[in-house]
Design a protein around this motif. Structure first.
Motif, PDB file in Angstrom:
ATOM      1  N   TYR A  17      31.666 -40.651  -7.097  1.00  0.00           N
ATOM      2  CA  TYR A  17      33.102 -40.353  -7.189  1.00  0.00           C
ATOM      3  C   TYR A  17      33.376 -38.916  -7.643  1.00  0.00           C
ATOM      4  CZ  TYR A  17      37.893 -40.299  -8.858  1.00  0.00           C
ATOM      5  OH  TYR A  17      39.191 -39.954  -9.086  1.00  0.00           O
ATOM      6  N   PRO A  18      32.681 -38.391  -8.701  1.00  0.00           N
ATOM      7  CA  PRO A  18      32.966 -37.001  -9.102  1.00  0.00           C
ATOM      8  C   PRO A  18      32.694 -35.996  -7.997  1.00  0.00           C
ATOM      9  CG  PRO A  18      31.756 -38.149 -10.817  1.00  0.00           C
ATOM     10  CD  PRO A  18      31.729 -39.039  -9.612  1.00  0.00           C
ATOM     11  N   VAL A  19      31.618 -36.246  -7.206  1.00  0.00           N
ATOM     12  CA  VAL A  19      31.295 -35.307  -6.124  1.00  0.00           C
ATOM     13  C   VAL A  19      32.379 -35.357  -5.045  1.00  0.00           C
ATOM     14  CG1 VAL A  19      29.627 -34.740  -4.331  1.00  0.00           C
ATOM     15  CG2 VAL A  19      28.822 -35.489  -6.576  1.00  0.00           C
ATOM     16  N   VAL A  20      32.792 -36.572  -4.668  1.00  0.00           N
ATOM     17  CA  VAL A  20      33.837 -36.715  -3.649  1.00  0.00           C
ATOM     18  C   VAL A  20      35.151 -36.091  -4.133  1.00  0.00           C
ATOM     19  CG1 VAL A  20      35.242 -38.382  -2.372  1.00  0.00           C
ATOM     20  CG2 VAL A  20      32.786 -38.771  -2.651  1.00  0.00           C
ATOM     21  N   ARG A  21      35.489 -36.326  -5.390  1.00  0.00           N
ATOM     22  CA  ARG A  21      36.722 -35.768  -5.954  1.00  0.00           C
ATOM     23  C   ARG A  21      36.675 -34.237  -5.996  1.00  0.00           C
ATOM     24  NH1 ARG A  21      42.002 -36.955  -6.543  1.00  0.00           N
ATOM     25  NH2 ARG A  21      42.908 -35.631  -8.137  1.00  0.00           N
ATOM     26  N   LEU A  22      35.476 -33.710  -6.338  1.00  0.00           N
ATOM     27  CA  LEU A  22      35.293 -32.253  -6.378  1.00  0.00           C
ATOM     28  C   LEU A  22      35.512 -31.649  -4.995  1.00  0.00           C
ATOM     29  CD1 LEU A  22      34.179 -29.869  -8.248  1.00  0.00           C
ATOM     30  CD2 LEU A  22      32.008 -30.291  -7.094  1.00  0.00           C
ATOM     31  N   ILE A  23      34.897 -32.250  -3.974  1.00  0.00           N
ATOM     32  CA  ILE A  23      35.047 -31.739  -2.611  1.00  0.00           C
ATOM     33  C   ILE A  23      36.511 -31.837  -2.163  1.00  0.00           C
ATOM     34  CG2 ILE A  23      34.373 -32.130  -0.207  1.00  0.00           C
ATOM     35  CD1 ILE A  23      31.675 -33.131  -1.276  1.00  0.00           C
ATOM     36  N   TYR A  24      37.158 -32.955  -2.505  1.00  0.00           N
ATOM     37  CA  TYR A  24      38.565 -33.149  -2.131  1.00  0.00           C
ATOM     38  C   TYR A  24      39.457 -32.072  -2.766  1.00  0.00           C
ATOM     39  CZ  TYR A  24      43.151 -35.434  -1.995  1.00  0.00           C
ATOM     40  OH  TYR A  24      44.474 -35.709  -1.808  1.00  0.00           O
ATOM     41  N   THR A  25      39.238 -31.807  -4.045  1.00  0.00           N
ATOM     42  CA  THR A  25      40.063 -30.809  -4.751  1.00  0.00           C
ATOM     43  C   THR A  25      39.852 -29.406  -4.206  1.00  0.00           C
ATOM     44  OG1 THR A  25      39.838 -32.176  -6.734  1.00  0.00           O
ATOM     45  CG2 THR A  25      40.700 -29.953  -7.048  1.00  0.00           C
ATOM     46  N   PHE A  79      41.898 -24.938 -10.511  1.00  0.00           N
ATOM     47  CA  PHE A  79      40.959 -26.028 -10.218  1.00  0.00           C
ATOM     48  C   PHE A  79      40.547 -26.060  -8.745  1.00  0.00           C
ATOM     49  CE2 PHE A  79      43.472 -27.745 -13.890  1.00  0.00           C
ATOM     50  CZ  PHE A  79      42.466 -27.583 -14.822  1.00  0.00           C
ATOM     51  N   GLY A  80      41.420 -25.673  -7.846  1.00  0.00           N
ATOM     52  CA  GLY A  80      41.079 -25.674  -6.431  1.00  0.00           C
ATOM     53  C   GLY A  80      39.966 -24.684  -6.124  1.00  0.00           C
ATOM     54  N   TYR A  81      40.141 -23.445  -6.568  1.00  0.00           N
ATOM     55  CA  TYR A  81      39.127 -22.413  -6.312  1.00  0.00           C
ATOM     56  C   TYR A  81      37.852 -22.709  -7.097  1.00  0.00           C
ATOM     57  CZ  TYR A  81      37.185 -17.744  -5.566  1.00  0.00           C
ATOM     58  OH  TYR A  81      36.375 -16.692  -5.200  1.00  0.00           O
ATOM     59  N   GLY A  82      38.012 -23.182  -8.349  1.00  0.00           N
ATOM     60  CA  GLY A  82      36.840 -23.543  -9.158  1.00  0.00           C
ATOM     61  C   GLY A  82      36.049 -24.666  -8.503  1.00  0.00           C
ATOM     62  N   SER A  83      36.744 -25.632  -7.904  1.00  0.00           N
ATOM     63  CA  SER A  83      36.047 -26.730  -7.213  1.00  0.00           C
ATOM     64  C   SER A  83      35.283 -26.202  -6.009  1.00  0.00           C
ATOM     65  CB  SER A  83      37.051 -27.789  -6.779  1.00  0.00           C
ATOM     66  OG  SER A  83      37.708 -28.351  -7.898  1.00  0.00           O
ATOM     67  N   ALA A  84      35.891 -25.262  -5.279  1.00  0.00           N
ATOM     68  CA  ALA A  84      35.195 -24.686  -4.115  1.00  0.00           C
ATOM     69  C   ALA A  84      33.920 -23.968  -4.554  1.00  0.00           C
ATOM     70  CB  ALA A  84      36.131 -23.718  -3.380  1.00  0.00           C
ATOM     71  N   LEU A  85      34.005 -23.227  -5.664  1.00  0.00           N
ATOM     72  CA  LEU A  85      32.807 -22.544  -6.181  1.00  0.00           C
ATOM     73  C   LEU A  85      31.748 -23.560  -6.599  1.00  0.00           C
ATOM     74  CD1 LEU A  85      34.484 -19.774  -8.385  1.00  0.00           C
ATOM     75  CD2 LEU A  85      33.432 -19.485  -6.136  1.00  0.00           C
ATOM     76  N   ALA A  86      32.187 -24.656  -7.238  1.00  0.00           N
ATOM     77  CA  ALA A  86      31.240 -25.684  -7.671  1.00  0.00           C
ATOM     78  C   ALA A  86      30.590 -26.368  -6.470  1.00  0.00           C
ATOM     79  CB  ALA A  86      31.957 -26.710  -8.548  1.00  0.00           C
ATOM     80  N   VAL A  87      31.363 -26.582  -5.400  1.00  0.00           N
ATOM     81  CA  VAL A  87      30.791 -27.188  -4.187  1.00  0.00           C
ATOM     82  C   VAL A  87      29.739 -26.263  -3.585  1.00  0.00           C
ATOM     83  CG1 VAL A  87      31.308 -27.874  -1.818  1.00  0.00           C
ATOM     84  CG2 VAL A  87      32.795 -28.618  -3.679  1.00  0.00           C
ATOM     85  N   LEU A  88      30.021 -24.959  -3.555  1.00  0.00           N
ATOM     86  CA  LEU A  88      29.035 -24.016  -3.023  1.00  0.00           C
ATOM     87  C   LEU A  88      27.758 -24.038  -3.861  1.00  0.00           C
ATOM     88  CD1 LEU A  88      31.391 -21.020  -2.149  1.00  0.00           C
ATOM     89  CD2 LEU A  88      30.251 -22.572  -0.554  1.00  0.00           C
ATOM     90  N   LEU A  89      27.915 -24.126  -5.178  1.00  0.00           N
ATOM     91  CA  LEU A  89      26.738 -24.214  -6.052  1.00  0.00           C
ATOM     92  C   LEU A  89      25.971 -25.504  -5.789  1.00  0.00           C
ATOM     93  CD1 LEU A  89      25.095 -23.118  -8.432  1.00  0.00           C
ATOM     94  CD2 LEU A  89      26.720 -24.220  -9.981  1.00  0.00           C
ATOM     95  N   PHE A  90      26.702 -26.593  -5.591  1.00  0.00           N
ATOM     96  CA  PHE A  90      26.080 -27.882  -5.290  1.00  0.00           C
ATOM     97  C   PHE A  90      25.316 -27.820  -3.962  1.00  0.00           C
ATOM     98  CE2 PHE A  90      26.583 -32.033  -3.098  1.00  0.00           C
ATOM     99  CZ  PHE A  90      25.806 -32.812  -3.937  1.00  0.00           C
ATOM    100  N   LEU A  91      25.935 -27.227  -2.943  1.00  0.00           N
ATOM    101  CA  LEU A  91      25.274 -27.125  -1.644  1.00  0.00           C
ATOM    102  C   LEU A  91      24.011 -26.272  -1.737  1.00  0.00           C
ATOM    103  CD1 LEU A  91      28.334 -26.669   0.748  1.00  0.00           C
ATOM    104  CD2 LEU A  91      26.904 -28.701   0.447  1.00  0.00           C
ATOM    105  N   LEU A  92      24.086 -25.204  -2.514  1.00  0.00           N
ATOM    106  CA  LEU A  92      22.910 -24.343  -2.694  1.00  0.00           C
ATOM    107  C   LEU A  92      21.757 -25.129  -3.314  1.00  0.00           C
ATOM    108  CD1 LEU A  92      22.246 -21.386  -2.170  1.00  0.00           C
ATOM    109  CD2 LEU A  92      22.945 -20.882  -4.514  1.00  0.00           C
ATOM    110  N   SER A  93      22.057 -25.916  -4.335  1.00  0.00           N
ATOM    111  CA  SER A  93      21.020 -26.739  -4.985  1.00  0.00           C
ATOM    112  C   SER A  93      20.463 -27.762  -4.008  1.00  0.00           C
ATOM    113  CB  SER A  93      21.606 -27.446  -6.211  1.00  0.00           C
ATOM    114  OG  SER A  93      22.106 -26.518  -7.140  1.00  0.00           O
ATOM    115  N   MET A  94      21.342 -28.367  -3.188  1.00  0.00           N
ATOM    116  CA  MET A  94      20.880 -29.378  -2.236  1.00  0.00           C
ATOM    117  C   MET A  94      19.971 -28.773  -1.175  1.00  0.00           C
ATOM    118  SD  MET A  94      21.916 -32.243  -3.261  1.00  0.00           S
ATOM    119  CE  MET A  94      21.400 -33.172  -1.829  1.00  0.00           C
ATOM    120  N   VAL A  95      20.326 -27.574  -0.695  1.00  0.00           N
ATOM    121  CA  VAL A  95      19.489 -26.920   0.327  1.00  0.00           C
ATOM    122  C   VAL A  95      18.091 -26.660  -0.225  1.00  0.00           C
ATOM    123  CG1 VAL A  95      19.176 -24.757   1.590  1.00  0.00           C
ATOM    124  CG2 VAL A  95      21.392 -25.893   1.604  1.00  0.00           C
TER     125      VAL A  95
END
Length: 287
Positions: free
Chosen positions: A24-32, A257-273
């Motif tokens: 849920y936190p990941v989905v909410r982060l991407i949504y925001t 929170f919108g821009y911060g969430s986008a930055l957090a998603v990019l960080l998450f994607l980097l870790s996943m790659v």
């Protein structure tokens, strides 16, 4: 009720809990991240699509924080691996009393990250720090470790390596203890030197443990926050600001929170790659 249905019903609470806590936190982060949601402009959020991601790619501070994060990964992961391997080999030696060495491995790992950052901030303090005291006793000049970008980066990397090498050493020590001693005895009978035994037996059989340690270290290195925040708070200027620190500034200080969430998603994607690359390498090695 069949055994399969019973198993599903028994696992359902754990699955729901895991989904609520992890998914849920990941989905909410991407949504925001698809919304313009900044409390200083008002409580309403408006859908903007990929605008936050486009803003990140055009943001020089994002690229600076990403560069600092990648540099920390490139310096501290190999550094922690080399130091951790040496510590693991030392702890694996046949000492009569082993607990002091293993306790020495546990202590840096057990200390909280912020506490370690504050300790080393004092070590590298330009006025009363231990490091400058040693340098001046040896005839050197006082260094402003935390006020110059290059020196601050060196101090932060040194601290991270000191803190994380014990974690790597614990994983590698567990790997070393699974290597059969008969292999070393056979190599000794065949006249192999210690270096040849290390290169031909220890290192190949330790590779799975090394890869596991590197996965954990790389992911946590991309998320580096506590130590540089405690030592420099990203300074001087933004010279040591990491991507995780920039996410905090954007979300907590600027309330964007919108821009911060986008930055957090990019960080998450980097870790996943990075994780996928490691896992593919491990699968290839197993095949």
């Amino acid at each position: 009720m069949s055994e399969r249905a019973l198993a599903i019903w028994l696992l359902l609470p754990a699955g729901l809990l895991l989904g609520f806590v992890a998914l849920y936190p990941v989905v909410r982060l991407i949504y925001t991240s698809f919304f313009q949601y900044q409390l200083t402009l008002g409580p309403e959020a408006s859908f903007t699509g990929l605008a936050n991601y486009a803003a990140a790619f055009g943001d020089p501070r994002f690229w600076g924080a990403l560069k600092n994060t990648v540099l920390i990964v490139l310096v501290t992961v190999p550094g922690a691996l080399v130091v951790g391997l040496l510590l693991a080999l030392l702890a694996n030696l046949p000492f009569r009393v082993k607990w002091p060495v293993r306790l020495g491995l546990l202590l840096p790992w057990a200390l909280p990250l912020v506490f370690v950052g504050l300790i080393f901030q004092w070590f590298f303090d330009s006025q009363y720090g231990v490091v400058n005291d040693w340098i001046m006793r040896l005839g050197g000049e006082r260094q402003f470790w935390l006020f110059k970008p290059d020196l601050a980066f060196i101090a932060i990397c040194f601290t991270i390596i000191w803190k994380t090498s014990s974690f790597v050493a614990l994983i590698l020590l567990a790997g070393l203890q699974t290597i059969p001693k008969e292999l070393y005895e056979a190599a000794q009978v065949d006249g192999a030197s210690r270096w040849q035994s290390f290169w031909r037996i220890t290192l190949p059989l330790l590779t799975p443990a090394i890869l596991v340690a590197m996965i954990f270290r790389t992911i946590t290195a991309f998320q580096t926050f506590d130590i540089p925040y405690a030592m420099t708070k990203g300074g001087p200027g933004n010279a040591t600001e990491t991507l995780a620190m920039y996410v905090r500034v954007t979300s907590i200080e600027n309330l964007n929170f919108g821009y911060g969430s986008a930055l957090a998603v990019l960080l998450f994607l980097l870790s996943m790659v990075i994780t996928v690359i490691y896992l593919r390498y491990i699968r290839g090695a197993d095949d």
